[in-house]
Design a protein around this motif. Structure first.
Motif, PDB file in Angstrom:
ATOM      1  N   VAL A 190       9.311  -0.870  -7.116  1.00  0.00           N
ATOM      2  CA  VAL A 190       8.690  -0.282  -5.933  1.00  0.00           C
ATOM      3  C   VAL A 190       7.787   0.191  -6.233  1.00  0.00           C
ATOM      4  CG1 VAL A 190       9.942   0.828  -3.835  1.00  0.00           C
ATOM      5  CG2 VAL A 190      10.927  -0.543  -5.795  1.00  0.00           C
ATOM      6  N   ARG A 191       7.269   1.620  -7.543  1.00  0.00           N
ATOM      7  CA  ARG A 191       5.687   1.945  -7.142  1.00  0.00           C
ATOM      8  C   ARG A 191       4.861   1.126  -7.345  1.00  0.00           C
ATOM      9  NH1 ARG A 191       5.516   7.981  -8.556  1.00  0.00           N
ATOM     10  NH2 ARG A 191       3.367   7.279  -9.506  1.00  0.00           N
ATOM     11  N   SER A 217       4.690  -6.235   9.688  1.00  0.00           N
ATOM     12  CA  SER A 217       5.699  -5.768   8.857  1.00  0.00           C
ATOM     13  C   SER A 217       7.121  -7.139   9.030  1.00  0.00           C
ATOM     14  CB  SER A 217       6.571  -4.906   9.017  1.00  0.00           C
ATOM     15  OG  SER A 217       6.405  -4.510  10.587  1.00  0.00           O
ATOM     16  N   TYR A 226       4.525  -1.874  -6.373  1.00  0.00           N
ATOM     17  CA  TYR A 226       3.993  -2.600  -5.069  1.00  0.00           C
ATOM     18  C   TYR A 226       3.613  -1.278  -4.435  1.00  0.00           C
ATOM     19  CZ  TYR A 226       6.884  -6.948  -4.902  1.00  0.00           C
ATOM     20  OH  TYR A 226       7.041  -8.753  -4.566  1.00  0.00           O
ATOM     21  N   ARG A 227       3.784  -0.091  -3.970  1.00  0.00           N
ATOM     22  CA  ARG A 227       3.304   0.838  -3.592  1.00  0.00           C
ATOM     23  C   ARG A 227       1.899   0.992  -4.111  1.00  0.00           C
ATOM     24  NH1 ARG A 227       7.050   5.474  -2.756  1.00  0.00           N
ATOM     25  NH2 ARG A 227       5.323   6.619  -2.755  1.00  0.00           N
ATOM     26  N   ARG A 228       1.620   1.237  -5.306  1.00  0.00           N
ATOM     27  CA  ARG A 228       0.445   2.147  -5.934  1.00  0.00           C
ATOM     28  C   ARG A 228      -0.029   0.798  -6.492  1.00  0.00           C
ATOM     29  NH1 ARG A 228       2.000   7.277  -7.646  1.00  0.00           N
ATOM     30  NH2 ARG A 228       2.942   8.131  -5.473  1.00  0.00           N
ATOM     31  N   TRP A 236      -5.280  -4.595   1.558  1.00  0.00           N
ATOM     32  CA  TRP A 236      -5.461  -4.178   3.228  1.00  0.00           C
ATOM     33  C   TRP A 236      -6.337  -5.367   3.764  1.00  0.00           C
ATOM     34  CZ3 TRP A 236      -3.932  -1.298   5.892  1.00  0.00           C
ATOM     35  CH2 TRP A 236      -3.817  -0.193   6.126  1.00  0.00           C
ATOM     36  N   LEU A 272       0.201  -3.223  -3.447  1.00  0.00           N
ATOM     37  CA  LEU A 272      -0.280  -3.516  -1.434  1.00  0.00           C
ATOM     38  C   LEU A 272      -2.009  -3.014  -1.212  1.00  0.00           C
ATOM     39  CD1 LEU A 272       3.412  -2.771  -0.261  1.00  0.00           C
ATOM     40  CD2 LEU A 272       2.304  -4.505  -0.913  1.00  0.00           C
TER      41      LEU A 272
END
Lengths: 305, 285
Positions: A208-209, A94, A211-213, A220, A216
């Motif tokens: 932010v979205r 993290s 990055y999240r959608r 994996w 990121l």
């Protein structure tokens, strides 16, 4: 067929003239590969023998394993490994990810910052462990400084606290190697398809979205690779603990690698030491084998797709 | 309106990264400052502080008079040991790895992928599985408690990494180049010398830096297979830091720690780019 085919069809190193290259190719490779195989097999075999101070013949089945597993030393070491392994991997992943995202914001001085986050990796664990053992020592380190500054009730004595001492190892290990996670994540972030991000921006998606959608999810594979490498490090950790806590207070920060060393060279019980080493290897394989299988499946899919 | 919110966001980003960076530098700064403070000064305050008197003498004492175990010759002999182990082992393992990587990537021969696979599995085999076998090998070769023994161990084990690095680099050499050279009648050594080696500096730098850093920093083998004044500096540091003196000599100990860390820190300072490339290359096995 390529023009080189007739030459390749000849048995390799057929003529005496090619003997030097035969030797140069095979001798180092055989020594290197040979030591891996024979050493692993030999230590495994030792773990089934009644060896104590010197290697001995004979077969005692799982006696050494049962003996090791029954010791308090191993139990504590194994519990510590679970705690240290998970704490260290989660925190350093993290922290590495957050640092990578922050560094990815086109900030000035990125190269300097990256070098700062990565320099601990170039230093020996003995050095960092020693320095942190001073900093975390309540009598001379951070606690003493804060007390001297006037906050006399401040306590930061995890190093000598049986229950918290393992966390000093987590802190130091994260400090030392989360730069590695950062470097790989940053490389991953930089290789995200720019058009994808642009398309999302045009759609009016917030950062932010995005990055999240969008970003990121592509990280994996890197996350898993980094986690496996960090786990491999956690399972074999030795130097850091020796320098930082010496396994103490008492045996509160014992880890498997220290148990192996203890059996082999302090108690002179080679059979049990070998058994502990094999147990360590099994823990490592429990991490590596699923990872390798997963990678093989991914590669096959990529080859087919 | 939008501008100020972006500015505030950027200030927060800069704030966080520099605070973290300061925390990362903190132990280094502390140990450097400590190495220049007297034992009395540290005892009166803490390990963390600005030197009132610059105690440069700490370094001379740490270098050649401070007592480690029973020997009072500072860390100089141990630094020399580390150098005498690290430099030959780095160079030999890099050379062997380059040749082996070249052989398995550009010369197909029977069993090449097998042997390469086993060599690289060596990266994952824990040192603990090799401790006892190495003990016996060193004893049988008469190399117990010698620097030559450590050179041998680090060379053979290092080949796992150096072969991997070089092989992964050499597979990208165009096959046509190899084919042309073979048609011209160039053999194994000639192609290596004339074609492969001139293309190699980038990977050789990465490999040398990686090996140097790892061997210099290695501790377990050093402490297991050598004793007394034959030990490398990492093993001596543990003895030094845990040595019990009448008065704790943290200033001198800090100086010794700084000196012991200096070679790899300098390598990182000047070759950081290549060091990081090695780290990431190792990750994408």
């Amino acid at each position: 067929m390529s023009p080189a085919a007739p030459a390749a069809a000849r048995p390799p190193f057929a003529s005496l003239k090619r003997l030097p290259e035969f030797l140069v190719i095979w001798v180092p490779l055989l020594i290197s590969a040979g030591h891996v195989v024979t050493f692993a097999l030999w230590t495994t075999w030792m773990s089934f023998t009644p060896s104590t101070l010197v290697p001995a013949d004979g077969f005692v089945g799982l006696r050494n394993y049962n003996a090791v597993l029954a010791t308090r030393n191993w139990k504590i070491a194994f519990d510590n490994l679970l705690l240290f392994g998970s704490g260290f991997v989660v925190l350093s992943l993290s922290a590495g990810l957050i640092l990578a995202i922050l560094l990815d914001q086109r900030i000035r001085g990125e190269n300097v910052l990256r070098s700062i986050f990565l320099y601990p990796l170039a230093v020996s664990f003995v050095v960092t462990g020693t320095v942190w053992s001073w900093l975390l020592n309540p009598g001379i380190g951070i606690q003493k400084l804060v007390n001297d500054l006037g906050w006399t009730s401040f306590r930061f004595d995890w190093l000598i606290d049986r229950d918290m001492a393992i966390w000093t190892i987590v802190i130091t290990a994260v400090w030392q190697s989360c730069g590695f996670a950062m470097a790989l994540f940053l490389a991953g972030l930089r290789s995200v398809d720019g058009d994808l991000v642009k398309a999302a921006q045009i759609d009016g998606t917030g950062p932010v979205r995005i990055y999240r959608r969008v970003i990121l999810p592509t990280l994996w594979p890197i996350t898993i690779t980094v986690a496996v490498i960090q786990l491999q490090f956690a399972i074999t950790t030795f130097d850091l603990v020796r320098a930082l806590t010496g396994g103490g207070p008492g045996i509160a920060t014992q880890l498997p690698a220290l148990v192996v060393y203890d059996f082999m060279f302090q108690r002179g019980n080679l059979g049990r030491g070998a058994a502990a080493a094999v147990l360590m290897l099994l823990v490592l394989l429990a991490v590596l084998l699923p990872h390798w299988t997963w990678r093989a499946i991914q590669n096959r899919r990529a080859a087919r797709g | 309106m939008a501008d100020t919110s972006i500015n505030i966001r950027r200030i927060i980003v800069y704030g966080i990264v520099w605070v973290v960076a300061a925390a990362w530098l903190f132990p280094l700064v502390v140990v450097i400052l400590n190495s220049l403070r007297t034992a009395e000064e540290i005892a009166q305050t803490s390990m963390i502080g600005w030197p009132r008197v610059w105690a440069w003498g700490n370094y001379t004492q740490a270098w050649d008079t401070y007592c480690i175990a029973q020997t009072c010759s500072g860390i100089r002999p141990y630094m020399l040991n580390s150098a005498l182990v690290t430099i030959p082992a780095t160079l030999i393992s890099t050379l062997l790895g380059a040749v082996a990587g070249y052989a398995v990537s550009l010369w197909r021969f029977r069993g090449d992928s097998w042997i390469y696979g086993i060599v690289t599995i060596g990266i994952f085999l824990p040192q603990q599985m090799r401790l006892l076998p190495w003990t016996l090998v060193l004893r049988d070769l008469g190399l117990t408690n010698t620097l030559a023994g450590l050179v041998m161990i680090h060379t053979i084990q290092g080949m796992s990494f150096t072969t991997l690095f070089c092989r992964n680099y050499y597979v990208s050499i165009p096959a046509d180049l190899m084919k042309a050279a073979k048609i011209d009648g160039a053999g194994f050594f000639r192609i290596f010398w004339r074609i492969v080696l001139p293309l190699s500096p980038p990977i050789l730098i990465v490999t040398v830096i990686w090996q140097f850093t790892h061997i210099w920093n290695e501790f377990l083998y050093g402490v297991t297979f050598t004793t007394g004044t034959q030990q490398p500096v990492t093993a001596a540091l543990i003895a030094l830091a845990t040595s019990v003196a009448d008065v704790p000599q943290h200033g001198i100990q800090s100086a010794a720690v700084v000196v012991a860390a200096l070679p790899t820190l300098l390598v990182y300072l000047f070759g950081g780019r290549y060091f990081v490339r090695g780290l990431t290359a190792g990750a994408v096995k």
